[in-house]
Design an enzyme around this catalytic site. Structure first.
Site, PDB file in Angstrom:
ATOM      1  NE  ARG A  90      -3.687   2.499   1.901  1.00 36.74           N
ATOM      2  CZ  ARG A  90      -4.680   2.823   2.671  1.00 36.74           C
ATOM      3  NH1 ARG A  90      -5.120   1.973   3.564  1.00 36.74           N
ATOM      4  NH2 ARG A  90      -5.287   3.980   2.530  1.00 36.74           N
ATOM      5  NE  ARG A  99      -8.221   2.175   0.080  1.00 35.02           N
ATOM      6  CZ  ARG A  99      -8.402   3.281   0.766  1.00 35.02           C
ATOM      7  NH1 ARG A  99      -8.385   3.247   2.050  1.00 35.02           N
ATOM      8  NH2 ARG A  99      -8.626   4.426   0.175  1.00 35.02           N
ATOM      9  CG  ASP A 102      -8.226   0.783   4.447  1.00 34.61           C
ATOM     10  OD1 ASP A 102      -7.310   1.377   5.055  1.00 34.61           O
ATOM     11  OD2 ASP A 102      -9.401   1.170   4.444  1.00 34.61           O
ATOM     12  CG  ASP A 104      -9.402   1.778   8.354  1.00 35.04           C
ATOM     13  OD1 ASP A 104      -8.330   2.406   8.276  1.00 35.04           O
ATOM     14  OD2 ASP A 104     -10.239   1.731   7.435  1.00 35.04           O
TER      15      ASP A 104
END
Length: 161
Positions: A90, A99, A102, A104
């Site tokens: 990334r 992407r 990811d 989070d």
């Protein structure tokens, strides 16, 4: 608490990918996260194919959520996830753009954190079906510490079906 035992916090991590082999990227990211010291996988959602949000001219995503117990601080956990993202390929790009991976932090226990580069609960999670559906699958009972509403309640209120 027992002497010698580290305090472990329950955290929820959102996972998504839409480049290359998204399913493989998500599975590899999960395996990498849970292979780390001080992180233990406790639950894993199904993986869902979802439409992109924001920038729509891109491939669909694979999204899921994992629940982990960790002794890492929120900042250390974030830095660790950013290293994994970088190692998986990334790079900085367009907001909401394509992407490779990811990762989070959605919730870190019931903590509310608003620091430079670190906001927990994730500030957009209550607006995103691609987060709430897998999160509801494994943690419908969790209360959003800002809104005082369960994940299931947030999902029921969601406009984005």
């Amino acid at each position: 608490m027992l002497e010698g035992k580290e305090k472990r916090n329950i955290c929820f991590i959102g996972i998504g990918s839409n480049l290359g082999e998204p399913l493989s990227h998500c599975l590899d990211a999960i395996a990498t996260v849970v292979s780390l010291e001080q992180i233990t996988l406790t639950k894993q959602s199904s993986l869902y194919k979802t439409e992109p949000v924001g920038f729509r001219d891109q491939g669909w995503f694979i999204n899921g959520v994992i629940e982990v117990k960790t002794a890492h601080t929120p900042r250390t956990l974030l830095e660790t996830l950013k290293v994994i993202e970088y190692e998986m390929g990334r790079r900085s790009g367009e907001r909401w753009g394509p992407r490779v991976i990811d990762l989070d932090i959605l919730f870190y226990g019931q903590e509310i954190i608003d620091e430079e580069g670190l906001v927990v609960p994730h500030p957009e999670l209550h607006k995103r079906g691609f987060v709430l559906v897998p999160l509801n699958e494994i943690a419908s009972y969790v209360i959003h510490p800002v809104f005082g509403v369960s994940v299931q309640g947030l999902l029921r209120r969601l406009d984005d079906k």
